[in-house]
Design an enzyme around this catalytic site. Sequence first.
Site, PDB file in Angstrom:
ATOM      1  N   CYS A  97       0.948  -1.046  -0.023  1.00  0.00           N
ATOM      2  CA  CYS A  97      -0.115   0.084   0.165  1.00  0.00           C
ATOM      3  C   CYS A  97       1.032   1.027   0.078  1.00  0.00           C
ATOM      4  O   CYS A  97       1.987   1.389   0.577  1.00  0.00           O
ATOM      5  CB  CYS A  97      -0.886   0.098   1.426  1.00  0.00           C
ATOM      6  N   HIS A 139      -8.873  -3.619  -2.470  1.00  0.00           N
ATOM      7  CA  HIS A 139      -7.977  -2.807  -1.647  1.00  0.00           C
ATOM      8  C   HIS A 139      -8.501  -1.302  -1.632  1.00  0.00           C
ATOM      9  O   HIS A 139      -8.418  -0.644  -0.639  1.00  0.00           O
ATOM     10  CB  HIS A 139      -6.446  -3.267  -1.842  1.00  0.00           C
ATOM     11  N   GLU A 140      -8.563  -0.842  -2.881  1.00  0.00           N
ATOM     12  CA  GLU A 140      -8.782   0.658  -2.975  1.00  0.00           C
ATOM     13  C   GLU A 140     -10.225   0.972  -2.554  1.00  0.00           C
ATOM     14  O   GLU A 140     -10.605   1.992  -1.887  1.00  0.00           O
ATOM     15  CB  GLU A 140      -8.666   1.003  -4.831  1.00  0.00           C
ATOM     16  N   HIS A 143     -10.321   1.172   0.996  1.00  0.00           N
ATOM     17  CA  HIS A 143      -9.540   2.747   1.352  1.00  0.00           C
ATOM     18  C   HIS A 143     -10.833   3.720   1.569  1.00  0.00           C
ATOM     19  O   HIS A 143     -10.802   4.501   2.616  1.00  0.00           O
ATOM     20  CB  HIS A 143      -8.746   3.425   0.292  1.00  0.00           C
TER      21      HIS A 143
HETATM   22 ZN   LIG Z   1      -3.405   1.227  -0.167  1.00  0.00          ZN
END
Ligand SMILES: [Zn+2]
Length: 163
Positions: A97, A139-140, A143
């Site tokens: 990340c 993953h994004e 966020h």
């Molecule tokens: Zn990330």
Amino acid sequence: MIKVYQYPHETLLQTSTPWTADDSIEGYDDLERFETDMIRLMLDEKGMGLAANQIGITKRFFAIGHESFDTFQKHAIIWNPQVINSSEEKVIDVEGCLSFKDIFVKVERPKTVEVQYETTQGKTRFAKLDWMESKCFQHELDHLEGITFNKRVSKLRWQMANG
Ligand SMILES: [Zn+2]
């Protein structure tokens, strides 16, 4: 100039709000110029994804792209992304990340996801993503919910990755 904030910068912990047609980016009169800058920043940092709140903007969009991907082979910024279906089959693979320099940890996620998002032109698109591309999208998207990847692994695994 935009830059990538490191954990635990406050915007990384916040839930982002939807992007609307009336929204604009502070410091940019031109969305196209912003997109170019955000994608360039992601590439400079050698990322395959970069969420808005990693650069301090708590709106629902992220940059994504890698030559090995099927859907996002060309780098793009996608708006209001969502997962509409995810496979029961999971995979465990290494993630990094840009907000956690030099930390790589194995994270378990659904192997494939069906997703929906909007293009910069405001068109709604659907896609089915697999493996690394699926993982990157998830993953994004995490966020945008204020969930960083350290929250997706056990304490022990996280400590080992930081060792
Ligand atoms: Zn990330």
